[in-house]
Design a protein around this motif. Structure first.
Motif, PDB file in Angstrom:
ATOM      1  N   THR A  34       0.835  -1.195   0.000  1.00  0.00           N
ATOM      2  CA  THR A  34       0.000   0.000   0.000  1.00  0.00           C
ATOM      3  C   THR A  34       0.871   1.247   0.000  1.00  0.00           C
ATOM      4  O   THR A  34       2.025   1.206   0.423  1.00  0.00           O
ATOM      5  CB  THR A  34      -0.932   0.024   1.230  1.00  0.00           C
ATOM      6  OG1 THR A  34      -1.798   1.177   1.157  1.00  0.00           O
ATOM      7  CG2 THR A  34      -0.151   0.101   2.536  1.00  0.00           C
ATOM      8  N   ILE A  35       0.308   2.339  -0.510  1.00  0.00           N
ATOM      9  CA  ILE A  35       0.977   3.634  -0.399  1.00  0.00           C
ATOM     10  C   ILE A  35       0.219   4.483   0.602  1.00  0.00           C
ATOM     11  O   ILE A  35      -1.014   4.543   0.592  1.00  0.00           O
ATOM     12  CB  ILE A  35       1.109   4.344  -1.765  1.00  0.00           C
ATOM     13  CG1 ILE A  35       1.979   5.605  -1.609  1.00  0.00           C
ATOM     14  CG2 ILE A  35      -0.234   4.653  -2.410  1.00  0.00           C
ATOM     15  CD1 ILE A  35       2.596   6.081  -2.902  1.00  0.00           C
ATOM     16  N   LEU A  36       0.951   5.087   1.507  1.00  0.00           N
ATOM     17  CA  LEU A  36       0.401   5.850   2.622  1.00  0.00           C
ATOM     18  C   LEU A  36       0.393   7.331   2.283  1.00  0.00           C
ATOM     19  O   LEU A  36       1.448   7.970   2.193  1.00  0.00           O
ATOM     20  CB  LEU A  36       1.233   5.583   3.877  1.00  0.00           C
ATOM     21  CG  LEU A  36       0.975   6.440   5.114  1.00  0.00           C
ATOM     22  CD1 LEU A  36      -0.502   6.457   5.497  1.00  0.00           C
ATOM     23  CD2 LEU A  36       1.825   5.952   6.280  1.00  0.00           C
ATOM     24  N   ILE A  37      -0.821   7.855   2.083  1.00  0.00           N
ATOM     25  CA  ILE A  37      -1.009   9.276   1.767  1.00  0.00           C
ATOM     26  C   ILE A  37      -2.162   9.797   2.606  1.00  0.00           C
ATOM     27  O   ILE A  37      -3.198   9.130   2.740  1.00  0.00           O
ATOM     28  CB  ILE A  37      -1.365   9.500   0.286  1.00  0.00           C
ATOM     29  CG1 ILE A  37      -0.380   8.807  -0.648  1.00  0.00           C
ATOM     30  CG2 ILE A  37      -1.433  10.992  -0.042  1.00  0.00           C
ATOM     31  CD1 ILE A  37      -0.811   8.821  -2.112  1.00  0.00           C
ATOM     32  N   SER A  38      -2.008  10.978   3.168  1.00  0.00           N
ATOM     33  CA  SER A  38      -3.146  11.657   3.804  1.00  0.00           C
ATOM     34  C   SER A  38      -2.918  13.154   3.709  1.00  0.00           C
ATOM     35  O   SER A  38      -1.826  13.608   3.350  1.00  0.00           O
ATOM     36  CB  SER A  38      -3.309  11.233   5.266  1.00  0.00           C
ATOM     37  OG  SER A  38      -2.289  11.793   6.079  1.00  0.00           O
ATOM     38  N   SER A  39      -3.944  13.917   4.033  1.00  0.00           N
ATOM     39  CA  SER A  39      -3.840  15.378   3.959  1.00  0.00           C
ATOM     40  C   SER A  39      -2.807  15.903   4.944  1.00  0.00           C
ATOM     41  O   SER A  39      -2.621  15.358   6.041  1.00  0.00           O
ATOM     42  CB  SER A  39      -5.199  16.018   4.276  1.00  0.00           C
ATOM     43  OG  SER A  39      -6.180  15.593   3.372  1.00  0.00           O
ATOM     44  N   ALA A  40      -2.134  16.973   4.544  1.00  0.00           N
ATOM     45  CA  ALA A  40      -1.235  17.677   5.458  1.00  0.00           C
ATOM     46  C   ALA A  40      -2.090  18.577   6.335  1.00  0.00           C
ATOM     47  O   ALA A  40      -2.368  19.722   5.991  1.00  0.00           O
ATOM     48  CB  ALA A  40      -0.204  18.482   4.671  1.00  0.00           C
ATOM     49  N   ASN A  41      -2.529  18.026   7.470  1.00  0.00           N
ATOM     50  CA  ASN A  41      -3.375  18.812   8.369  1.00  0.00           C
ATOM     51  C   ASN A  41      -2.871  18.676   9.803  1.00  0.00           C
ATOM     52  O   ASN A  41      -1.792  18.119  10.043  1.00  0.00           O
ATOM     53  CB  ASN A  41      -4.842  18.386   8.241  1.00  0.00           C
ATOM     54  CG  ASN A  41      -5.062  16.915   8.565  1.00  0.00           C
ATOM     55  OD1 ASN A  41      -4.336  16.315   9.357  1.00  0.00           O
ATOM     56  ND2 ASN A  41      -6.062  16.317   7.937  1.00  0.00           N
ATOM     57  N   THR A  84      -3.121  10.386  12.143  1.00  0.00           N
ATOM     58  CA  THR A  84      -3.792   9.697  11.032  1.00  0.00           C
ATOM     59  C   THR A  84      -2.891   8.619  10.435  1.00  0.00           C
ATOM     60  O   THR A  84      -3.291   7.462  10.274  1.00  0.00           O
ATOM     61  CB  THR A  84      -4.183  10.700   9.939  1.00  0.00           C
ATOM     62  OG1 THR A  84      -5.100  11.656  10.473  1.00  0.00           O
ATOM     63  CG2 THR A  84      -4.833   9.998   8.754  1.00  0.00           C
ATOM     64  N   GLN A  85      -1.668   8.985  10.099  1.00  0.00           N
ATOM     65  CA  GLN A  85      -0.802   8.049   9.400  1.00  0.00           C
ATOM     66  C   GLN A  85      -0.282   6.949  10.319  1.00  0.00           C
ATOM     67  O   GLN A  85      -0.129   5.794   9.889  1.00  0.00           O
ATOM     68  CB  GLN A  85       0.337   8.808   8.717  1.00  0.00           C
ATOM     69  CG  GLN A  85      -0.174   9.754   7.632  1.00  0.00           C
ATOM     70  CD  GLN A  85       0.882  10.132   6.612  1.00  0.00           C
ATOM     71  OE1 GLN A  85       1.956   9.563   6.548  1.00  0.00           O
ATOM     72  NE2 GLN A  85       0.565  11.106   5.782  1.00  0.00           N
TER      73      GLN A  85
END
Length: 306
Positions: free
Chosen positions: A72-79, A85-86
Motif C-alpha cells: 500500500t501507499i500511505l497518503i493523507s492530507s497535510a493537516n 492519522t498516518q
C-alpha cells in the motif's frame, strides 16, 4: 473485477488520484481508500478501481480495505492530525499483515534545509520513524515541491500579471507530481526498494523569476515575479480561508527556504524507474489551457466592466 493486493490510501486527493490514473493506464487493478466514495469519484469512474470507504483515523473501518493487501501507499492530507492519522494507518496495516508500506513523504530541495524547522517535513520524519520501527517493510518517497502548486497561482497571476511570493531570490527544483505518480505506481506493482528513502526533485534549479519567464513564454502574456513580504502573503492566503495552523506551517517553511537559497537537483530516482524528468517548460505547456483560461477569464471580466 480481478482481485488486487494493492491499496492506494488518500485516494480522494491530488496525489492519490494521479497514482490511481497511472495504475489504471497500466491496466493494473487497484483498491482505493476514501472517506466518502461519491465525493472521491467526483462523478467519474476509472476502470479497474475498487473503491472502499474507510477513515484512516478509525482503525476498525480500515479492515475491509486492508484485507488481502500486500502493498500500500500511505497518503493523507497535510493537516493538524497528520501524524495521528498516518500512525493509526500503519498500526492497521501491521494488524492486517500488510507486507510493504510505501510512505508518500516529502523533502525540501534547498541545500542545507533543516527539516525540523518546518512542521510538515518534521512530521513526515516522525511518521517515517514510526513506520521503520513497526516491523513492516518500508520505502519512503521524498519528492520536493510540486510543479502543480503554480496552478493555484493562476487567479492571482490574472489579477496582477505577476507571481507574488515571499521567496526573495531563492532557487527551487520543483517536480511534476505526475512523475512521482509514475514512480509510485511502479513501486506498487513491482515492489522492492525496501528500507530505502527515494529523493525526487525536478531536473532544474529555478528561481521564481525564471519560473515567471517560462510562464510568460508559454502564455504569451508578460508575467513578472514580484517578491512580497510574508505578512502580505499571509493576508492573501487567510482571505481564502486557509486555517491558522497551515499558515503557521507555511511561515516556518518560507523562513527556512529564504535562509537556504541554493537548490540541489537529484533525478536518480527518475533514473531508477526509467522515467524522463519533466521540465517546468514542459509542465507549463501541458497545462497551458489552465493558465490561459484564467487569463482570458480576467480579460473578459475587465472588458465587460469597462
Amino acid at each position: 473485477m480481478k482481485k488486487t493486493n494493492i491499496l492506494v490510501s488518500g485516494a480522494a486527493g491530488q496525489s492519490g488520484g494521479l497514482i490511481l490514473r497511472e495504475l489504471a493506464s497500466r491496466q493494473q487493478p487497484v483498491r482505493a481508500l476514501a472517506r466518502n466514495i461519491a465525493s472521491a469519484k467526483n462523478g467519474t469512474d476509472i476502470p479497474l478501481i475498487e473503491w472502499i470507504e474507510g477513515d484512516m483515523l478509525a482503525k476498525d473501518t480500515l479492515r475491509p480495505a486492508l484485507e488481502g493487501v500486500e502493498r500500500t501507499i500511505l497518503i493523507s492530507s497535510a493537516n493538524d492530525r497528520m501524524v495521528e492519522t498516518q500512525c493509526t494507518f500503519i498500526d492497521a496495516c501491521k494488524e492486517a499483515g500488510v507486507n510493504h508500506v510505501i510512505k508518500f513523504s516529502g523533502e525540501e530541495s534547498q541545500e542545507g534545509y533543516d527539516a525540523q524547522q518546518f512542521r510538515f517535513t518534521r512530521e513526515h520524519e516522525q511518521i517515517e520513524d514510526y513506520l521503520e520501527k513497526s516491523g513492516i517493510k518500508w520505502t519512503h518517497l521524498r519528492p520536493s515541491q510540486f510543479m502543480q502548486v503554480y496552478l493555484r497561482e493562476t487567479a492571482a497571476i490574472s489579477r496582477h500579471g505577476a507571481l507574488r511570493l515571499p521567496l526573495a531570490s531563492i532557487q527551487m527544483s520543483p517536480v511534476d507530481l505526475r512523475d512521482v505518480a509514475k514512480i509510485a505506481a511502479s513501486l506498487l506493482i513491482e515492489g522492492g526498494y525496501h528500507g530505502r528513502s527515494l529523493r525526487i526533485t525536478g531536473p532544474e534549479a529555478l528561481s521564481i523569476s525564471e519560473i515567471a519567464r517560462i510562464l510568460s513564454d508559454t502564455t504569451g502574456k508578460e508575467i513578472l515575479y514580484v517578491p512580497v513580504s510574508w505578512e502580505e502573503r499571509k493576508t492573501a492566503l487567510a482571505a481564502t480561508g486557509m486555517p491558522g495552523y497551515f499558515l503557521d506551517a507555511l511561515a516556518e517553511q518560507t523562513a527556512e527556504r529564504v535562509s537556504k537559497p541554493q537548490a540541489f537537483i537529484d533525478i536518480s530516482t527518475h533514473q531508477l524507474f526509467d522515467i524522463t524528468p519533466t521540465t517546468f517548460a514542459q509542465f507549463a505547456e501541458q497545462h497551458k489551457h489552465i493558465f490561459n483560461q484564467q487569463i482570458l477569464m480576467q480579460v473578459s471580466k475587465s472588458t465587460f466592466n469597462n
